[in-house]
Enzyme design. Structure first.
Site, PDB file in Angstrom:
ATOM      1  N   CYS A  38       0.806  -1.166   0.015  1.00 41.36           N
ATOM      2  CA  CYS A  38      -0.009   0.043   0.010  1.00 41.36           C
ATOM      3  C   CYS A  38       0.757   1.180  -0.119  1.00 41.36           C
ATOM      4  O   CYS A  38       0.355   2.450   0.114  1.00 41.36           O
ATOM      5  CB  CYS A  38      -1.029  -0.079   1.353  1.00 41.36           C
ATOM      6  SG  CYS A  38      -2.005  -1.308   1.380  1.00 41.36           S
ATOM      7  N   ASP A  40       2.855   2.487   2.423  1.00 41.01           N
ATOM      8  CA  ASP A  40       3.205   3.065   3.744  1.00 41.01           C
ATOM      9  C   ASP A  40       3.307   2.064   4.928  1.00 41.01           C
ATOM     10  O   ASP A  40       2.275   1.263   5.092  1.00 41.01           O
ATOM     11  CB  ASP A  40       2.346   4.246   4.292  1.00 41.01           C
ATOM     12  CG  ASP A  40       1.038   4.248   3.688  1.00 41.01           C
ATOM     13  OD1 ASP A  40       0.324   3.130   3.516  1.00 41.01           O
ATOM     14  OD2 ASP A  40       0.480   5.184   3.202  1.00 41.01           O
ATOM     15  N   CYS A  64       4.955   8.235   2.199  1.00 38.00           N
ATOM     16  CA  CYS A  64       5.303   9.379   1.421  1.00 38.00           C
ATOM     17  C   CYS A  64       5.629  10.422   2.638  1.00 38.00           C
ATOM     18  O   CYS A  64       5.501  10.213   3.965  1.00 38.00           O
ATOM     19  CB  CYS A  64       3.777   9.719   0.817  1.00 38.00           C
ATOM     20  SG  CYS A  64       2.379   9.821   1.655  1.00 38.00           S
ATOM     21  N   CYS A 107      -2.957   8.631   5.973  1.00 37.43           N
ATOM     22  CA  CYS A 107      -1.488   8.725   6.872  1.00 37.43           C
ATOM     23  C   CYS A 107      -1.709   9.076   8.411  1.00 37.43           C
ATOM     24  O   CYS A 107      -1.244   8.545   8.967  1.00 37.43           O
ATOM     25  CB  CYS A 107      -0.672   9.639   6.279  1.00 37.43           C
ATOM     26  SG  CYS A 107      -0.089   9.344   4.547  1.00 37.43           S
TER      27      CYS A 107
END
Lengths: 143, 411
Positions: A38, A40, A64, A107
């Site tokens: 995915c 992360d 990211c 995130c």
């Protein structure tokens, strides 16, 4: 990358509290969340005193800029907090602090999950330790 | 010479206009601003003459037999739409409603095909190999009596893989099937000849070859076979009724000049850009471990280098290389949160796709820039790997594929 806040970029360029704690230390809880497929993966480690205060926090993140900044921010926020207060940190407050764009909200969710996973790991270790101590105490009482 | 920042290494996205191209264009904004459709005065004649000269320049670069086979468009996307939709519509009363393309085509082709599927066409999307190449035998096997058109690109925009166009063209002609080639990424950089390669329709774009944005062309074969297209933009009947709309004269003049320069300088330029790309590749591979080239080393655009940096997410590396304009196949750079479909079609795993970076070198890049980017990449990859839990785990000998990952947020 367009539209990242200054605070986010600053965390990405100078991430706080990076590194590794001893995962075998009974006072260290390790949370590993996300998946490489995915894009992360966060690892958050919390060193928690016996009376439940977070003394140290370390992270490593593959992801990211938003993922790196979210985990960096979380390590700053949890240090010195009680475990119960740390668990109150919501993804919303992380997203707000870093002004995450809508596509990057996941995130902040991941960072919240990382706190929960680290605390859960710590509590599991503590339960194992208590069980071992109880068994030890019983042994001593028996004869 | 001092290094000028930021450095532009994204020449597959777009290229700067060559100053010689700009010089050729300028008079057509002010002095010679006429409409080439104005037949009654000199302003129109001058503009028309310039447009026809550009048509010859474009035709010459791609080996078209006659300039009238060039139809001006707004770019390669429009050219591709016109080629495929126009051919399907022209064949409306025929019995051919099958199209063949392949999975790493540009979205202009794939989405046009998807649109036509909704309207009743059937489309075969061929697989590619690990280097991103189509096997001509697969094209041959997919052709049926219903097949109207095959569309395969000259070179891929992400990984630079060059397709076996001549072989596919030959077998299309043997079977009487139209062959469209999206040549936007390869034209001007690789030998491309519509006659030798049996191409019937070819999309090209000016801004990929140091011309201006907003202008492109469709090559439409005029004989053997004479390709019939139905216009997708109706109006004044410009461009032999295939594409209405007043011509973008300065853009077309620039496009023509850009093609002329490519024709004159291609051999020398290819050598120079390949040398720069190889210097970049060597610099990265000699100093950073575990790297992968995505695509083909033997069939690749001269300026393209697509590399996966395992354990370093692509967007984070792009942010770290902030003075270098590059792009990534990582999901985090797209709104869809899906990693590159091109890499996926080549069998590159999603975790590697998330770590991919595309470097696109071009006419105006220098050795000095390459060396600077290599130095910067070595430093930043080291820093990000120090920050990567995956790198630490891999170094400890943990098999990451054996871990049960739980990701609650997407997928």
């Amino acid at each position: 990358m367009v539209g990242y806040s200054e605070k986010l970029i600053e965390h990405t360029e100078n991430p706080r509290n990076t590194g590794t704690l001893d995962k075998d230390d009974p006072n260290v809880g390790t949370g590993l969340v996300g998946a490489p497929a995915c894009g992360d993966v966060m690892r958050l480690q919390l060193k928690i005193s016996d009376d439940g205060v977070i003394e140290d926090a370390r992270f490593k993140t593959f992801g990211c800029g938003s993922a790196i900044a979210s985990s960096s921010l979380v390590t700053e926020w949890v240090k010195g907090k009680s475990v119960d207060d740390a668990l109150k940190i919501s993804n919303k407050s992380i997203a707000q602090e870093l002004s995450l764009p809508p596509v990057k909200i996941h995130c902040s969710v991941l960072a919240e999950d990382a706190i929960k996973a680290a605390v859960e790991d710590f509590r599991k270790k503590q339960a194992v330790r208590r069980a071992a101590e109880a068994a030890e105490a019983e042994k001593k009482v028996e004869p | 010479m001092t290094l000028k920042l930021p450095i532009y290494f994204d020449n597959q996205a777009s290229t700067p206009v060559d100053p010689r191209v700009l010089t050729a264009m300028l008079p057509y904004f002010t002095e010679h601003f006429g409409n080439p459709s104005s037949r009654s005065h000199a302003f129109g004649w001058v503009a028309e003459e310039a447009v026809e000269r550009a048509r010859e320049q474009v035709a010459a670069l791609i080996g078209a037999k006659t300039p009238k086979e060039i139809v001006w468009t707004s770019g390669a996307t429009e050219a591709t739409n016109l080629a495929i939709k126009g051919a399907v519509e022209a064949n409306k009363h025929g019995d051919r409603n099958h199209l063949i393309t392949q999975k790493t085509e540009h979205k202009a082709t794939l989405d046009t095909c998807k649109h036509l599927e909704k309207l009743g066409c059937s489309v075969t999307y061929l697989d590619v190999d690990a280097e991103g190449r189509v096997n001509p035998d697969d094209v041959r096997a997919a052709i049926t009596d219903q097949t109207l058109l095959v569309s395969v690109m000259l070179a891929n925009n992400e990984v630079g893989t060059v397709q076996p166009i001549a072989e596919i063209g030959r077998l299309c002609h043997e079977r009487g099937v139209l062959f469209h080639c999206d040549a936007a990424q390869g034209v001007g950089k690789l030998p491309f000849d519509v006659e030798a390669m049996c191409v019937d329709l070819a999309s090209i774009s000016a801004h990929k070859i140091y011309g201006p944005k907003g202008v492109g062309a469709l090559f439409v074969r005029n004989e053997r076979p004479r390709v019939q297209l139905v216009a997708q933009i109706d109006g004044g009947g410009h461009e032999r009724k295939m594409r209405s709309g007043t011509l973008n004269v300065p853009g077309i003049v620039g496009f023509g000049k850009a093609c002329e320069l490519c024709g004159l300088e291609m051999a020398e330029e290819t050598r120079r850009i390949e040398a720069l790309r190889d210097r970049l590749e060597r610099g990265l591979f000699d100093n950073i471990d575990l790297l992968h080239v995505n695509g083909s080393r033997s069939h690749r655009l001269p300026g393209n280098l697509n590399v996966s940096f395992p354990y370093v997410e692509g967007e984070s590396l792009m942010m770290a290389l902030k003075d270098v304009a590059i792009s990534s196949g990582s999901a985090c750079t797209s709104a869809s949160l899906e990693p590159s479909y091109v890499l996926r079609a080549m069998g590159v795993s999603d975790d590697l796709a998330h770590t991919s970076i595309r470097f696109g070198l071009g006419r105006f890049n220098t050795e000095e820039e390459v060396d600077h980017v290599v130095r910067l990449a070595i430093e930043k990859v080291r820093k990000l790997r120090d920050l990567s839990p995956l790198y630490e785990m891999a170094k400890e000998g943990i098999d990451l594929s054996k871990i049960e990952w739980n990701s609650p947020h997407h997928h």
